[in-house]
Design a protein around this motif. Structure first.
Motif, short mmCIF file in Angstrom:
data_model
loop_
_atom_site.label_atom_id
_atom_site.label_comp_id
_atom_site.label_asym_id
_atom_site.label_seq_id
_atom_site.Cartn_x
_atom_site.Cartn_y
_atom_site.Cartn_z
N ASP A 1 -34.54 65.93 46.55
CA ASP A 1 -35.45 67.01 46.17
C ASP A 1 -35.35 67.28 44.67
O ASP A 1 -34.26 67.42 44.12
CB ASP A 1 -35.11 68.28 46.95
N LYS A 2 -36.54 67.36 44.05
CA LYS A 2 -36.57 67.50 42.60
C LYS A 2 -35.94 68.81 42.12
O LYS A 2 -35.08 68.82 41.24
CB LYS A 2 -38.02 67.45 42.10
N ALA A 3 -36.37 69.90 42.72
CA ALA A 3 -35.88 71.20 42.26
C ALA A 3 -34.38 71.34 42.49
O ALA A 3 -33.64 71.79 41.62
CB ALA A 3 -36.64 72.31 42.98
N SER A 4 -33.92 70.92 43.68
CA SER A 4 -32.50 71.03 43.98
C SER A 4 -31.68 70.14 43.05
O SER A 4 -30.61 70.55 42.57
CB SER A 4 -32.24 70.63 45.43
N ARG B 1 -32.41 69.11 40.00
CA ARG B 1 -32.35 69.72 38.68
C ARG B 1 -31.33 70.85 38.65
O ARG B 1 -30.47 70.92 37.77
CB ARG B 1 -33.74 70.26 38.29
N HIS B 2 -31.42 71.69 39.65
CA HIS B 2 -30.54 72.85 39.71
C HIS B 2 -29.08 72.43 39.75
O HIS B 2 -28.24 72.91 38.98
CB HIS B 2 -30.89 73.70 40.93
#
Lengths: 219, 219
Positions: free
Chosen positions: B173-176, B178-179
DNA sequence: CCTAGTTAAATGTATTTTGCAAATAACATA
DNA sequence: TATGTTATTTGCAAAATACATTTAACTAGG
């Protein structure tokens, strides 16, 4: 076969972990020959290329000679090399580590099991090997069922919990630990078998067949 | 020094990873001498005990000879041994793996970088070495900053994301992603530096000094 | 100069996993 | 039968994760 270069000594050394009195220990051997004759060291020996199919077989031979049976878990650790590690000259040592349930050891061998945190001065580069081995065990313990191999065939959840805390070196939440371990399916309950005492009996478990699968992780 | 046993050949072999066209590749070398002269194989060579402080130095020599510079990341992988792995007889090979940013390679070397998933038949036990290396890289990628070493000095978040997906082999997952990456602090933004294009510019990052720290995990 | 197209980055939210605390269960023993 | 002791479950807040969506910041083309 022509050889235009000198060839090094090739040996194996083994870090044999066990648990004694709730402490992570290493089984040491008193060296029978020079160099360092009479000194406590990691059990080791030369690789016999006429007999050993590979170095793992040499490690198994060393272990069998030391404790009388095969280790339930054996893994190659790291290969150490150089001119400084052995006074006899440039050498290569393929280091292995193994996990031995203390229940399988008799008293005489246990006498030479010393806490990993308080070892005597070790010869060669054995301190380095020990450091690597402890580090590897710690690391793997956090995402695999490795520590279970330090226990006898059957054990309770609390015993497993304590041994994980021992090897990892930190506290682990009881409820979460139980939940996660059971979910991973690395152990299975022995139906209708319990450890009794002056308290509620504890369910007995054993390693499941899929025990060595590392836990799932995600970035 | 007396030796009452035959001593084996001791060599190093290297699995050199790089990324080409979004695919995880290995750099191969055409063998200059028998056995298997002219065949593509993992770059390797004998350990020179007169020159090499240890086997890592031998591996670095092999790599420097193949690609002309040192690998940003080099790690010992596993030691393979036995009578069957080399037609010249019982031998020991200490295998290393390294990560090479493709940006550092010139075209001629890239020509011998082939997808890890579609390698030609390899001599010796090199297929086994490759399998181990891919497995290790996959495994470490899930909890460390390793894949970043396949990228050039500066990169965008999306490039890093893609390379993690490449090496691990699954979607993330992109957002995860990055985070989590930012929270781990393994990369740091280059202030005021962006990659431009016909779209919103992307922040450039580089590996932070603490880059090699493995991610935190818990049972 | 305005708009469509494209990729970057942030946001929102339901779901799952964790950390921590407390309660309940099942004994032996006195 | 009450008490001590360890095992096991429950509850809940907090944190992490997966998934979907929105907003931002540009270029290029008309």
């Amino acid at each position: 076969m022509e050889r235009t270069f000198r060839q090094p000594l090739v040996m194996v050394d083994t870090a044999l972990f066990t648990i004694r009195d709730e402490h992570l220990c290493l089984i040491l051997a008193r060296r029978q020959e020079p160099p360092f004759e009479g000194v406590l060291a990691l059990p080791g020996g030369f690789v016999h290329i006429e007999e050993d199919a590979d170095t793992a077989m040499a490690a198994r031979r060393v272990i069998r000679h030391k404790i009388g049976f095969d280790a339930p878990y054996l893994e190659q650790l790291f290969t150490f090399s150089g001119a400084a590690r052995d006074p006899r000259g440039w050498s290569v040592s393929i280091a292995y580590y193994a996990l031995i349930p203390s229940s399988l050891l008799d008293q005489s061998q246990v006498a030479e099991a010393l806490p990993a945190a308080a070892l005597p001065p070790l010869p060669f580069d054995h301190p380095q090997i020990v450091a690597h081995a402890v580090e590897r065990l710690r690391s793997k313990a956090t995402y695999s069922s490795l520590p279970a191999f330090l226990l006898p065939g059957t054990f309770t959840m609390n015993e497993l919990h304590r041994i994980y805390e021992q090897t990892i070196g930190t506290r682990l939440d009881k409820a979460s630990f139980r939940h996660k371990i059971l979910e991973q399916g690395i152990i299975e309950p022995l139906s209708d078998q319990f450890r009794v005492g002056a308290h509620r009996p504890a369910q007995l478990y054993r390693l499941a067949s899929k025990a060595l699968t590392p836990f799932e992780r995600k970035i």
